[in-house]
Design a protein around this motif. Sequence first.
Motif: not given
Length: 457
Positions: A438, A354, A356, A274, A418-419, A422, A287, A278, A440, A426
């Motif tokens: 996002n 993206v 963070t 991720y 965060s998977n 993310m 993602s 980002a 983290t 996306s």
Amino acid sequence: MFFTQIYTPGLAHCSYVIGSQKECLVIDPSRDIDRYIKAADYYGLPITAVLETHLHADFVSGHMELSEKIDVPIIAPKAANCSFPHTGLENGEELRLDTLVIKLLETPGHTPESSLFLITDLERGKEPLLVFSGDTLLVGDVGRPDLFPDLKKELAEKLFDSLRKIERLADHVEVYPAHGMGSLCGRSLSAKLSTTMGIERRYNYAFHIQPKERFIKNILEGMPEAPDHFSRCSEINRLGPTLLSRLEEPKPLRVKDFYQRVEKGYSVIDARDYLSFAAAHIPGSFSLNLKGNFSTFAGWVIPPDLPYLLVLPEEKYLEEALTGLRRVGLDNTAGYLKGTMGDWINEGMKTDQVETFSIFQLQELLKSGDNLILDNRSWNEREKGYIEGTLHVSAPDVRHRWQEWNTDKPIYTLCNTSNRSMLAASLLKQKGFKRVINVTGGTTAWEAAGLPMKRLS
């Protein structure tokens, strides 16, 4: 008796090889079949049949692959109405392979054709020793009956009746299910991957909910979201999956060739972590971290009928990515980026990013109020604890709810690592959101820092 349980991470899928002195069987195989052949070779036994407990919803089965490669029959519940050559068994029917006696028990509920295979080893006695329970009986749970929305009440009723049949099995009978914790085929599966009838009869909540009306109400409440690919995989398994040998291998594509296909509308699956996504990704990409729950979420959000392209952490991960996609019936991988995102950037191609945010920045942001912060975890996770001031929208549901929000305002995403957040980010970028941030580390980092979590009452 020879016995091997084969576990597939991500899908939390359990399949089996069981053998007598002269031959062995494979139960509920995945599509990557070399593992079963290797296990049989280890025992020095030929595989003589493939057994399917039901039409699996969360993955594409390997029954056709094994049948084609080693010319063995497929045995399945007759109620599944499979379109490929097979032996269909009805309730109570038996077949014998060497010293093993296999008896099918119809146990509809999770799906209309769900069944158990009760195994007796005549070398040890005439009483059944173990049962392959598919997704009807799981460790600490039962298979969800809501995968077919129009039939969910009827299937819940049948599941109640099926449990009355199952509970007659003796305490010593070992239970081997098709899934463990992490699967979305149930609500609260255990991390244990086997059990006994005595333990389940005593501790599995589903055996103790009476009367039937109360059972139906309970079993249909609080189920996790059912991924889009569940109904698709079930039908693929009924018709018979395309053999992997007949699929075209994806092409390695240099930047300009890759770009031409993107311009034609091919989807892009970015399988990097991720943080890499980002920093820079191809605009419009999905993602899907290869090291996360790759198969399930790919099956959930990727359009199945359109060709797609891969961006990999390194080219050596190609087979891992293809296996993950094909496990959920995504067979249209047209190519992959030859090289890295660095090559894409160096040739002057457009990228997107993206932003963070750390959990401490989030903590400060929450003090100001009036911010849209999405909790992209499952509802079950949300119930156990959430960050006050966040709105629950599971990552795949962003595809349907994005019109509720202003694309010109900042929107924040978080999950537990965060998977998924993310992935949600996306999806929002694909819909034209200009500023997506996002968080983290998500709730895992939040709790590790000792920050407060709220509990749903």
